[in-house]
Write a protein that holds these residues in place. Structure first.
Motif, short mmCIF file in Angstrom:
data_model
loop_
_atom_site.label_atom_id
_atom_site.label_comp_id
_atom_site.label_asym_id
_atom_site.label_seq_id
_atom_site.Cartn_x
_atom_site.Cartn_y
_atom_site.Cartn_z
N ILE A 176 5.98 147.18 100.66
CA ILE A 176 7.23 146.60 101.15
C ILE A 176 8.26 147.68 101.43
N PHE A 177 9.20 147.31 102.30
CA PHE A 177 10.32 148.18 102.67
C PHE A 177 11.58 147.32 102.75
N GLY A 178 12.75 147.96 102.68
CA GLY A 178 14.00 147.24 102.81
C GLY A 178 14.33 146.40 101.59
N GLY A 179 15.33 145.50 101.75
CA GLY A 179 15.70 144.59 100.69
C GLY A 179 16.60 145.18 99.62
N GLU A 180 16.90 146.46 99.67
CA GLU A 180 17.76 147.10 98.67
C GLU A 180 19.21 147.22 99.16
N ASN A 181 19.38 147.50 100.44
CA ASN A 181 20.69 147.57 101.07
C ASN A 181 20.74 146.67 102.30
N PRO A 222 19.46 142.37 103.70
CA PRO A 222 18.89 141.06 103.37
C PRO A 222 17.49 140.85 103.94
N TYR A 223 16.92 141.89 104.55
CA TYR A 223 15.59 141.78 105.14
C TYR A 223 14.56 142.58 104.35
N ILE A 224 13.40 141.97 104.15
CA ILE A 224 12.27 142.63 103.52
C ILE A 224 11.17 142.74 104.57
N TRP A 225 10.70 143.96 104.75
CA TRP A 225 9.69 144.29 105.76
C TRP A 225 8.42 144.62 105.00
N LEU A 226 7.36 143.88 105.25
CA LEU A 226 6.13 144.07 104.47
C LEU A 226 4.95 144.38 105.39
N LYS A 227 4.02 145.12 104.83
CA LYS A 227 2.79 145.42 105.55
C LYS A 227 1.82 144.27 105.34
N CYS A 228 1.32 143.71 106.43
CA CYS A 228 0.41 142.58 106.32
C CYS A 228 -0.81 142.99 105.49
N PRO A 229 -1.17 142.21 104.48
CA PRO A 229 -2.29 142.58 103.62
C PRO A 229 -3.63 142.48 104.33
N ASN A 230 -4.57 143.26 103.84
CA ASN A 230 -5.96 143.22 104.32
C ASN A 230 -6.10 143.49 105.81
N GLY A 231 -5.17 144.26 106.36
CA GLY A 231 -5.28 144.67 107.75
C GLY A 231 -5.04 143.56 108.75
N MET A 232 -4.47 142.44 108.32
CA MET A 232 -4.22 141.34 109.25
C MET A 232 -3.18 141.73 110.31
N ASP A 233 -3.32 141.17 111.52
CA ASP A 233 -2.28 141.36 112.51
C ASP A 233 -1.14 140.38 112.22
N SER A 234 -0.01 140.59 112.85
CA SER A 234 1.21 139.87 112.51
C SER A 234 1.10 138.36 112.70
N TRP A 235 0.56 137.92 113.84
CA TRP A 235 0.49 136.48 114.10
C TRP A 235 -0.56 135.81 113.23
N THR A 236 -1.65 136.50 112.92
CA THR A 236 -2.64 135.92 112.01
C THR A 236 -2.02 135.70 110.63
N PHE A 237 -1.27 136.69 110.17
CA PHE A 237 -0.59 136.56 108.87
C PHE A 237 0.43 135.43 108.93
N PHE A 238 1.17 135.31 110.03
CA PHE A 238 2.13 134.22 110.19
C PHE A 238 1.45 132.87 110.04
N ASP A 239 0.34 132.70 110.74
CA ASP A 239 -0.37 131.41 110.71
C ASP A 239 -0.90 131.11 109.32
N ARG A 240 -1.49 132.11 108.65
CA ARG A 240 -2.05 131.87 107.33
C ARG A 240 -0.96 131.57 106.31
N LEU A 241 0.16 132.30 106.38
CA LEU A 241 1.25 132.08 105.45
C LEU A 241 1.82 130.67 105.64
N LEU A 242 1.91 130.22 106.88
CA LEU A 242 2.41 128.88 107.17
C LEU A 242 1.42 127.81 106.71
#
Length: 401
Positions: A331-336, A338-358
């Motif tokens: 993870i990155f951000g969130g200290e200064n 309101p946004y937390i930027w995270l690396k998608c786990p297991n090499g997932m692409d962004s939209w795949t992670f979006f769909d699975r999280l939803l």
């Protein structure tokens, strides 16, 4: 047949957050039982502070009385608000900004998009990647997808901060604390950009919409804390996130009178005067009621209430950071920010992670690819939901297989 601005056809079919909203709508219709938690779009959830509400009620009463009714106001903003901004946001921090260098608007999204109206089409424009989509989209609207737009790569290897270009850029967009990555620039890093702009006679467009969320006193709250910045930078600020004005719409842009350029015939041009001319022509000003609400933010009570709101959201950010770290995610951000930027786990692409999280956690975030090619494989979560909903979202993520 009349013609259109063909540059609009070079944009994605829909705006990033419209695409997300449509996907969530489809999912919710198919799964009406799902309790969806939204940590995607950067909209706030706390109500307006009491001081702001009181000021708005008083302003409404004024508008109902012939003696105090107001019609068109000054396009630049009322002096009662501009004076408070200059004093509290700048002079009390040791920065000399005068009220007539402040232009009250209806949102940083509008101001950062409209600033291109006063800039020439031959400028080479540098934009960070990943980036808040408005910077790129509004320049594509003006210039098309041309070589005049240069993307500055901000990857994990450089801490999601852009490197100083080897070649000259005419206009540079910087946003810190950053949306979407939540990263910040320290004083030395920001000074390097100001020095670069001074050497190259470049213009920095500095989006400081999230400055209120800075916790580290070593991080500049305004670019004008850096020597020389008043001759090379325009700064954008907003009341949306710190004071909950996403529904009211109020912001301001700082254009120092020491910011000077030259016309093609060598005549000195004041950027302050140019922006004033643009606003006087195309903007009728932010409503009086809204400006009175913004003025209340600077009252002692308002300052306390806004500080509590910011602390509330930053508590949410800490909950998210801690939970994702315990999950083992990067993870990155969130200290200064309101946004937390995270690396998608297991090499997932962004939209795949979006769909699975939803689908599997019923949580909405924002896929990093929506912020640019360098955002692929990353994901943004926001701290703007309620404490209870944020805690529940983190619980679901930690229990997610």
């Amino acid at each position: 047949m009349f013609e259109i601005n063909e540059n609009y056809l070079q944009l994605n079919e829909s705006y990033l957050f419209s695409t997300i909203a449509r996907r969530v709508e489809i999912f919710s219709a198919a799964h009406p039982e799902a309790d969806v938690i939204r940590l995607g779009i950067g909209d706030v959830t706390l109500p307006l502070p009491p001081s702001v509400i009181s000021a708005m009620h008083s302003a409404v009463d004024e508008m109902a009385d012939k003696a105090t009714f107001r019609g068109y106001g000054p396009e630049q903003g009322y002096s009662f608000l501009r004076d408070k901004i200059a004093e509290i946001d700048f002079r009390q921090r040791g920065v000399k900004i005068s009220p007539d260098e402040i232009f009250v608007g209806d949102g940083s999204k509008s101001d950062t998009g409209n600033i291109g109206d006063i800039l020439g089409e031959d400028n080479v424009v540098a934009i960070t990647d990943p980036v808040y989509p408005v910077y790129l989209d509004t320049n594509i609207m003006r210039l098309g997808k041309s070589s005049k737009i240069v993307m500055l790569s901000c990857g994990e290897e450089n801490g999601f901060l852009p490197e100083i270009p080897s070649q000259r850029m005419d206009v540079i967009y910087l946003c810190y604390p950053n949306n979407p990555t939540g990263t910040v620039m320290n004083r030395q890093q920001l000074k390097q950009w100001v020095d670069y702009a001074l050497r190259n006679k470049s213009l920095i467009l500095f989006d400081a919409a999230y400055e209120a969320f800075i916790r580290d006193e070593e991080i500049p709250r305004t670019i004008y804390e850096i020597e020389g910045a008043t001759t090379c930078a325009i700064e954008f600020r907003s009341f949306s996130k710190n004071a909950g004005f996403t529904g009211l719409r109020c912001s301001y842009t700082v254009v120092p009178k020491t910011l000077i350029t030259e016309s093609v015939n060598g005549k000195e041009i004041s950027i302050n005067a140019l922006w004033n001319r643009r606003q006087s022509t195309k903007f009728n000003g932010t409503p009086y009621i809204v400006q009175k609400a913004a003025e209340a933010v600077y009252s002692p009570g308002g300052q306390h209430e806004v500080g509590e709101m910011v602390a509330y959201y930053m508590r949410n950010a800490e909950i998210i950071r801690k939970g994702l770290a315990e999950k083992g995610w990067t993870i990155f951000g969130g200290e200064n920010s309101p946004y937390i930027w995270l690396k998608c786990p297991n090499g997932m692409d962004s939209w795949t992670f979006f769909d699975r999280l939803l689908e599997e956690c019923h949580i909405v975030g924002t896929p990093g690819i929506g912020f640019g090619t360098q955002g692929e494989g990353y994901f943004r979560l926001t701290a703007f939901n309620s404490y209870e909903r944020t805690a529940e979202a983190v619980k679901r993520i930690k229990e997610w297989e």
